[in-house]
Design a protein around this motif. Structure first.
Motif, mmCIF file in Angstrom:
data_model
loop_
_atom_site.group_PDB
_atom_site.id
_atom_site.type_symbol
_atom_site.label_atom_id
_atom_site.label_comp_id
_atom_site.label_asym_id
_atom_site.label_seq_id
_atom_site.Cartn_x
_atom_site.Cartn_y
_atom_site.Cartn_z
ATOM 1 N N PRO A 295 -0.545 1.127 -7.212
ATOM 2 C CA PRO A 295 -0.598 2.338 -6.913
ATOM 3 C C PRO A 295 -1.313 2.926 -8.067
ATOM 4 O O PRO A 295 -1.404 2.576 -9.335
ATOM 5 N N ARG A 296 -1.810 3.988 -7.767
ATOM 6 C CA ARG A 296 -2.670 4.796 -8.800
ATOM 7 C C ARG A 296 -1.653 5.686 -9.516
ATOM 8 O O ARG A 296 -0.957 6.191 -8.917
ATOM 9 N N ALA A 297 -1.876 5.653 -10.967
ATOM 10 C CA ALA A 297 -1.095 6.509 -11.689
ATOM 11 C C ALA A 297 -1.289 8.101 -11.412
ATOM 12 O O ALA A 297 -0.114 8.556 -11.527
ATOM 13 N N ASP A 298 -2.193 8.322 -10.854
ATOM 14 C CA ASP A 298 -2.359 9.833 -10.690
ATOM 15 C C ASP A 298 -1.966 10.314 -9.234
ATOM 16 O O ASP A 298 -2.143 11.262 -8.906
ATOM 17 N N HIS A 299 -1.702 9.216 -8.523
ATOM 18 C CA HIS A 299 -1.092 9.765 -7.096
ATOM 19 C C HIS A 299 -2.084 10.180 -6.289
ATOM 20 O O HIS A 299 -1.666 10.903 -5.259
ATOM 21 N N PRO B 48 0.721 -1.169 0.199
ATOM 22 C CA PRO B 48 -0.219 0.038 -0.198
ATOM 23 C C PRO B 48 0.948 1.224 0.062
ATOM 24 O O PRO B 48 1.884 1.409 0.536
ATOM 25 N N THR B 49 0.539 2.176 -0.898
ATOM 26 C CA THR B 49 1.257 3.470 -0.991
ATOM 27 C C THR B 49 0.331 4.465 -0.280
ATOM 28 O O THR B 49 0.774 5.878 0.123
ATOM 29 N N GLY B 50 -0.882 4.227 0.196
ATOM 30 C CA GLY B 50 -1.751 5.582 0.498
ATOM 31 C C GLY B 50 -2.493 6.126 -0.771
ATOM 32 O O GLY B 50 -3.311 6.938 -0.423
ATOM 33 N N ALA B 51 -2.105 5.754 -1.879
ATOM 34 C CA ALA B 51 -2.638 6.187 -3.100
ATOM 35 C C ALA B 51 -2.853 5.254 -3.927
ATOM 36 O O ALA B 51 -2.178 5.090 -4.945
ATOM 37 N N ASP B 52 -3.754 4.196 -3.732
ATOM 38 C CA ASP B 52 -4.008 3.088 -4.387
ATOM 39 C C ASP B 52 -5.365 3.008 -4.720
ATOM 40 O O ASP B 52 -6.278 3.636 -4.624
ATOM 41 N N ARG B 53 -5.442 1.905 -5.707
ATOM 42 C CA ARG B 53 -6.631 1.381 -6.407
ATOM 43 C C ARG B 53 -6.857 0.081 -6.260
ATOM 44 O O ARG B 53 -5.727 -0.707 -6.382
ATOM 45 N N THR B 54 -7.871 -0.447 -6.121
ATOM 46 C CA THR B 54 -8.269 -1.743 -6.212
ATOM 47 C C THR B 54 -9.398 -2.280 -7.202
ATOM 48 O O THR B 54 -10.434 -1.494 -7.309
ATOM 49 N N ASP C 179 -6.216 -2.151 3.378
ATOM 50 C CA ASP C 179 -6.994 -1.213 3.788
ATOM 51 C C ASP C 179 -8.048 -1.824 4.727
ATOM 52 O O ASP C 179 -8.936 -2.484 3.870
ATOM 53 N N ALA C 180 -8.512 -1.807 5.774
ATOM 54 C CA ALA C 180 -9.489 -2.334 6.613
ATOM 55 C C ALA C 180 -10.818 -2.014 5.955
ATOM 56 O O ALA C 180 -11.609 -3.090 5.489
ATOM 57 N N ARG C 181 -11.020 -0.661 5.349
ATOM 58 C CA ARG C 181 -12.264 -0.619 4.791
ATOM 59 C C ARG C 181 -12.605 -1.255 3.432
ATOM 60 O O ARG C 181 -13.765 -1.604 3.070
ATOM 61 N N ASP D 231 -13.807 -0.269 -9.944
ATOM 62 C CA ASP D 231 -12.267 0.086 -9.272
ATOM 63 C C ASP D 231 -12.759 0.988 -8.280
ATOM 64 O O ASP D 231 -13.758 1.914 -8.244
ATOM 65 N N ALA D 232 -12.122 0.454 -7.058
ATOM 66 C CA ALA D 232 -12.372 1.269 -5.803
ATOM 67 C C ALA D 232 -10.994 2.084 -5.343
ATOM 68 O O ALA D 232 -9.899 1.360 -5.829
ATOM 69 N N GLU D 233 -11.033 3.203 -4.661
ATOM 70 C CA GLU D 233 -10.306 3.700 -4.055
ATOM 71 C C GLU D 233 -9.608 2.863 -2.900
ATOM 72 O O GLU D 233 -10.359 2.565 -2.050
#
Lengths: 306, 306, 306, 306
Positions: free
Chosen positions: B273-277, B188-194, B249-251, B242-244
């Motif tokens: 990681p999201r490409a748009d950070h 996880p980077t804090g700016a991820d996508r699932t 992440d727990a949520r 696609d989810a943030e």
């Protein structure tokens, strides 16, 4: 007599759909969906028949986008057409001669099993439509040895049906719609469908949930939801909806009004009889009579009578 | 050294995306998306790079369907690539000579304005990819006079760039993903996508609303929703989301578990990681620390301590 | 031996409830609900038995408020007691002699029909409890001529039952709960109830809808919802909830955790067997086994195995 | 001149509220809320003034139930009255003489701190109202030594104010409403409130969530929700709602109609100006003009014009 533009050339599944919807109409084949719809918009044709979705391939996105943008058009009828593919060749061509095969990408996908099994070494090239592929193959000196397409295309262009029903699934269906310029809507039949496009006011999280709630609260079931990009960047979408019922139904009308108030724009794409003739019972409290009774009740309240 | 399969041939936008994601990787061009993913599945390649969606054309449905069915794969990275089209011809060809133009349907759509304005009488034929079109045009004796494709394709195949940036919009972007066999997830980077795919248990009205509620209640924002046909008939769909956030992440984990309990099947397609950070602040009450605190609180309750 | 405080004096419905819950317990009558709960808090009693709600009168708000504020207590059992009122007088009193009647306001409300029909001219005065009324009437020189209360109260205080079952409805029920200091919870029985209190983070529109969604998404049904003022002004409320299931159930635990993350404060009031022994089947996807399977699935996902 | 029934006897907070609502009205004190409302129903009074809720004690349940059942009445005005308690005694009585204190249970609760601190050994007996307590105490030979009630009650009955503002909180407020037989509603002012009662069709899980959704989807905020037993057994409730806005507002009208279609019964209790004059901006898309525009749009759609 009506004149119907359609996705040509002659011999397409679309022509077969048109013949079901309007057997006696004059037919006007067009090079692509855009051209067919423009013919209806411009008055060269009375209406157009175009594919909307396929039970395996999904939405025909060019149709979705053409209906969402530009001059408004209304869907007035739909038909569900089974998709049956044939392998079409010039007379004299046998299986071993097929080095290059030309067909529409959807046919490639839907005949994957046949191609892998029977023509593993054949080069497959994408065509704009299965009928266009058949036409091309029919021409002397064509660089292609075979086409995949509807049997009707073989008949049109003098090709031989080397194999039939070669799709991986034999229950594939394409939904075609007849689209006309704005005018009186088809009468409600009790088994109707309503199509529309909704653009978000601002693309906040939960916006789709809000839009779906507008339908759910009025007991309006959705039968199709498609997201399409607005063109303004990855992550920006608008939505196509198909809903059960006719805009003349109170529940559908109120849901559309609610969506209209919530959204940046809602484009109505028509209310028309369902090809499957399904007429689900409205959820309790959402029939027209119940809406009428509630409206009368509200009038009483507002006048201070109880 | 890693070896990456991609949608070839050489000179595609996909190759340009691959070079950004992994400049030093060995490249393995494949005939189509399916072949590229099969190479990753079968081990001939370490991973594959394929297009997932385009800001104008929408989803690349073949990619969506390939990821949803067959042997599971995981998305491990994404990149957003601006799409800039050039008109490519053999040396010596001028505008007036272009009778037949070969390119991918997406390029046809996105260069509509240019084609109507500059080449109104040219016959446009669909190619499997823009690079394939460039390759075909580069061959002596090609039936086509020009291709539309990325500048890089012109370089690869010795074509001349007769016009550049000919797309109707200059902000079109394609999102490419790197896809690998199951293995350790990116941290996880804090700016991820699932990404994930969900199949409904039974296709009742309101099923999508229920699925969206599983995300909404845990404060998980969705950035993309696509419906795709299951193949079982018109009106039967499954969904790509696609989810943030990251599945760690727990949520996100709780939302996925909820969706899993609700659905016939959920296929996890990866957290990366999201490409748009972009790293949106979690909604109040949904940060990892808040989930941890609530879990501790629940443990206390269950033990009878208050 | 356990010693149970209860809403006295001797002869109340509350005593009857206590005798059902714990026939052998030592009984400690208290002047009011507050005193009974304080006895349990302070250790003078093992636990307390107090009324929580009545099927006609609704919530016993003093109990709701006492449980919501102050030192935490846990509900460990409940009982449903039919409420049957008798008209109680000193020996020798006849109907015509009843000028002043003393009883609890709830009894006044529930015996409205009888009072209007049989004692239209009698002055009715509110008492703190039906048993207190019986006690007062039993005293020589009492200014009151009759009481309405449970038959048991007449026995306790030597009164004569001049009429029985005089309530307007013969199906009225009061729900009593046994309340103890924090400690091990009753084991899940499969037919359990969970009580809790939730305080909003900020009192925004839609806050209650959000709280209810936390339960609904996990398939947790609510059997009671009460709003109570926080004391901070009209329009500021907190909420009492009774939910089906035990906090040891995964769906209840997750819903409570979700509520805890969402709310300013959640006070757990206990999980205990339902008096009606109803054990509704969990909604699909929300049984403990399904939660366990989903948790295992999530662990696999997070480790990159699919 | 209008004649207003109210919760008597003279000297109640209710009389104080009435004097604010209608300074010049003839006043008709009644023994209880029921009698006051019956006077309005029967025509002996023009209207009635009764308490609805208190910021510490919560709902006045007898008022809620009286409005929900029987012959319909409409709320036409509301007032918020600060509740200030005084300790009232006969001339000559000092603090040490107070053995038995008589007052309404709400006053007991709200003066808990004062009673515990100043009169720890005093026996406190429940009265039907604070004014009734004052009246009783004022009578020679009363068994009670003091009352707690409004200062106005002391004046009415010749009692001395031994202590004032003895409530635990000095910001307690009671909301009183003026209730009249059906007739023309108060005009919308832009800062209105609408009260109603809803009975569930069948008491299924999620029914309250559905009811709240009817409001939420139309952007109608609720300011009060109370559950009350239907009398048909524990676990069976109906609901009182206060909503922002006037039934003449489109969003409120549509929400009420929706609730009406969904419910077994909805009883409208009136639309009237808010005592706090708050006029929250309608949520985007829910103002009257936006509803009107959407209705016009729908009319166009239905006529086939786009």
């Amino acid at each position: 007599m009506q004149k119907l533009a359609y996705l040509g050339p002659e011999g397409t599944f679309c022509e077969a759909a048109l013949r079901i919807l309007a057997p006696d109409a004059e037919r006007m084949p067009c090079a692509n969906v855009t051209a067919a719809l423009e013919a209806a918009r411009g008055g060269e044709a009375t209406a157009a028949v175009v594919p909307l979705e396929n039970s395996v391939e999904g939405a025909i996105t060019v149709t979705l986008d053409e209906l969402a943008w530009g001059q408004p058009l209304l869907i007035t009828a739909e038909v569900l057409l089974p998709v049956e593919f044939s392998l079409l060749v010039r007379p004299g061509t046998g299986m071993p001669h097929i080095k290059r095969l030309f067909t529409h990408p959807a046919a490639i996908t839907q005949c994957r099993g046949f191609l892998a099994r029977e023509l593993p070494d054949t080069v497959v090239i994408a065509a704009p439509s299965t009928a266009a592929a058949a036409l091309e193959v029919s021409m002397p000196g064509s660089p292609y040895d075979a086409a995949i397409g509807p049997a009707i295309a073989g008949e049109h262009y003098g090709l031989v049906e080397l194999a039939s029903r070669i799709g991986d699934r034999d229950d594939t269906v394409t939904r075609f719609v007849k689209v006309a310029p704005p005018g009186a809507l088809p009468e409600p039949t009790g088994a109707d469908r309503t199509s529309l496009v909704a653009f978000l006011e601002d693309d906040h999280p939960g916006a789709l949930l809000e839009m779906l709630s507008e339908f759910a609260v009025r007991g309006v079931n959705l039968t199709r939801i498609e997201s399409r990009p607005t063109g303004d960047g990855i992550g920006r979408y608008f939505f196509h909806f198909d809903a059960e019922g006719h805009v003349a139904d109170a529940r559908v009308g109120e849901a559309l009004s609610g969506l209209h108030r919530l959204s940046a724009d809602v484009r109505f794409l028509g209310s028309y009889p369902r090809a499957d003739h399904l007429a689900p019972e409205p959820k309790k409290g959402t029939a027209n009579a119940e809406f009428a009774e509630a409206a009368e009740w509200l009038t009483w309240l507002r006048s201070g009578r109880l």
